[in-house]
Motif scaffolding. Structure first.
Motif, PDB file in Angstrom:
ATOM      1  N   SER A 129      -5.204   4.216   2.927  1.00  0.00           N
ATOM      2  CA  SER A 129      -4.150   3.553   2.177  1.00  0.00           C
ATOM      3  C   SER A 129      -4.656   3.270   0.774  1.00  0.00           C
ATOM      4  O   SER A 129      -5.850   3.118   0.555  1.00  0.00           O
ATOM      5  N   ILE A 130      -3.732   3.228  -0.179  1.00  0.00           N
ATOM      6  CA  ILE A 130      -4.073   2.948  -1.572  1.00  0.00           C
ATOM      7  C   ILE A 130      -3.293   1.706  -1.993  1.00  0.00           C
ATOM      8  O   ILE A 130      -2.062   1.670  -1.898  1.00  0.00           O
ATOM      9  N   THR A 131      -3.987   0.712  -2.443  1.00  0.00           N
ATOM     10  CA  THR A 131      -3.319  -0.530  -2.821  1.00  0.00           C
ATOM     11  C   THR A 131      -2.526  -0.376  -4.117  1.00  0.00           C
ATOM     12  O   THR A 131      -2.952   0.327  -5.041  1.00  0.00           O
ATOM     13  N   VAL A 132      -1.373  -1.015  -4.162  1.00  0.00           N
ATOM     14  CA  VAL A 132      -0.610  -1.142  -5.410  1.00  0.00           C
ATOM     15  C   VAL A 132      -0.450  -2.624  -5.764  1.00  0.00           C
ATOM     16  O   VAL A 132       0.455  -3.012  -6.500  1.00  0.00           O
ATOM     17  N   GLY A 133      -1.333  -3.439  -5.196  1.00  0.00           N
ATOM     18  CA  GLY A 133      -1.299  -4.876  -5.467  1.00  0.00           C
ATOM     19  C   GLY A 133      -0.055  -5.519  -4.870  1.00  0.00           C
ATOM     20  O   GLY A 133       0.386  -5.151  -3.778  1.00  0.00           O
ATOM     21  N   TYR A 189       2.877   8.692  -9.038  1.00  0.00           N
ATOM     22  CA  TYR A 189       3.667   7.667  -9.717  1.00  0.00           C
ATOM     23  C   TYR A 189       4.540   6.955  -8.691  1.00  0.00           C
ATOM     24  O   TYR A 189       5.233   7.602  -7.897  1.00  0.00           O
ATOM     25  N   VAL A 190       4.485   5.625  -8.713  1.00  0.00           N
ATOM     26  CA  VAL A 190       5.166   4.804  -7.716  1.00  0.00           C
ATOM     27  C   VAL A 190       6.104   3.841  -8.433  1.00  0.00           C
ATOM     28  O   VAL A 190       5.686   3.109  -9.334  1.00  0.00           O
ATOM     29  N   PHE A 206       0.818  -1.203   0.000  1.00  0.00           N
ATOM     30  CA  PHE A 206       0.000   0.000   0.000  1.00  0.00           C
ATOM     31  C   PHE A 206       0.860   1.265   0.000  1.00  0.00           C
ATOM     32  O   PHE A 206       1.998   1.264   0.478  1.00  0.00           O
ATOM     33  N   ILE A 207       0.273   2.330  -0.525  1.00  0.00           N
ATOM     34  CA  ILE A 207       0.771   3.679  -0.299  1.00  0.00           C
ATOM     35  C   ILE A 207      -0.060   4.245   0.848  1.00  0.00           C
ATOM     36  O   ILE A 207      -1.300   4.243   0.781  1.00  0.00           O
TER      37      ILE A 207
END
Length: 351
Positions: free
Chosen positions: A85-89, A106-107, A71-72
């Protein structure tokens, strides 16, 4: 996809924000640490978003497990409380950059050779694979004027160019034999700068953002330059030199070395940021466990702010002058640090 998870709720229950003013001894103290927030993951990079007053923090879960969801974390810019939180899988998050105009985050996923574009309005994730195999990325910067993103790749010596409109990989600016680490972009002059840690010349590579051609190579004469901050008004380049414990200041037009700001023995500067409003440079001195404050006129260190953690990345709120700092934890064989895996908010008080 935007997720409020049980993990987040547990994190909120187990972590707390410490709000206080940390004062130095004596009357000449010019700063205060106003908040500290512990995070339930390894902490790497962060970015402040002036549009929503949030701080976005990247860092994988402990163990770097590629089969676990990551997560972010979203922190309130006022008190650093974890709000979501934001999932990035299953992509491990390390580097981070923001296009404020498009509100796209951008991650960088170094271990997956890919970048995620996160639409902060819809929380939609677009995965952008690297253009070449065996890429190993580190730094990301957004050029808001052209809606382009640049990514340093030291696995395949190059700088990726990503189209922010379609969120697709366009091409790479290549420099065979280089070791590309840090990045800086000058939208007006249409230049992108990359630090090359390959040899003792400590080159800053200068690429034309339109043609992708290598225009110049500025020598810093410090081994393995790391991060870059830019003074766009005076066209100065600031470079953190971790091995030589200095910040090298270059003329962005000629590449001439203007000064070298010595930060002290075993400082090991990593991240840095330039505060144009106050003409200050902040640098995260990893080994000294401090943020150093440098007067960008005299090139003198004017303050040192203890972090009680291993500072990594600094992000600035240009309106208020507040800075946000990530602090990494010590390695597994070392004693735990008081502020390991935290974000710290620091107010610099104008004299």
């Amino acid at each position: 996809m935007y997720k409020r998870t049980s993990l987040l709720l547990a994190a909120l229950a187990l972590t707390s924000t410490l709000s206080f003013a940390q004062e130095q001894d004596g009357e000449d103290n010019n700063y205060e640490i106003v908040h500290i927030q512990k995070l339930p993951n390894e902490v790497y990079q962060l970015v402040y978003n002036p549009t929503d007053n949030n701080v976005y923090v990247a860092g994988p879960k402990k163990g770097f497990n590629r089969d676990t969801e990551n997560f972010i974390y979203v922190l309130n810019g006022n008190d650093l409380q974890i709000t979501d939180s934001i999932t990035v899988g299953k992509n491990l998050p390390f580097g981070i950059a923001l296009n404020n105009k498009t509100q796209t985050l951008y991650v960088g996923h170094s271990m997956q050779n890919a970048v995620s574009a996160l639409d902060l309005k819809t929380k939609k994730q677009t995965l952008i694979p690297g253009g070449k195999e065996k890429g190993k990325i580190r730094e990301l910067v957004a050029d808001e004027r052209s809606n382009t993103v640049y990514v340093s790749d030291h696995g395949v010596p190059s700088i990726w160019q990503i189209d922010g409109k379609t969120n697709t990989y366009l091409r790479s600016f290549e420099k065979p034999g280089a070791y590309l680490i840090g990045l800086g972009v000058d939208s007006e002059r249409e230049k992108v700068y990359g630090t090359d840690g390959q040899d003792m010349k400590g080159n800053i590579l200068v690429f034309d953002t339109k043609t992708g051609k290598l225009e110049n190579s500025f020598k810093t004469w410090s081994y393995c330059p790391l991060n870059i901050a830019l003074d766009l008004t005076q066209n100065r380049i600031f470079v953190s030199q971790s091995n030589d414990n200095n910040i090298t200041v270059l003329n962005g037009e000629t590449g001439e070395i203007i000064d070298k700001v010595y930060l002290g023995f075993n400082s090991s500067p990593i991240g840095l940021v330039y505060d144009a409003s106050n003409n200050l440079i902040y640098t995260a001195n990893r080994v000294k466990q401090e943020v150093a404050v440098v007067d960008a006129t005299t090139y003198k260190v004017i303050d040192r702010i203890p972090t009680d953690g291993l500072p990594n990345t600094i992000s600035l709120d240009p309106k208020t002058g507040m800075i946000y700092v990530t602090n990494k934890e010590a390695n597994r064989n070392a004693e735990p640090l008081e502020n390991g895996n935290t974000v710290i908010k620091i107010r610099y008080k104008k004299g």
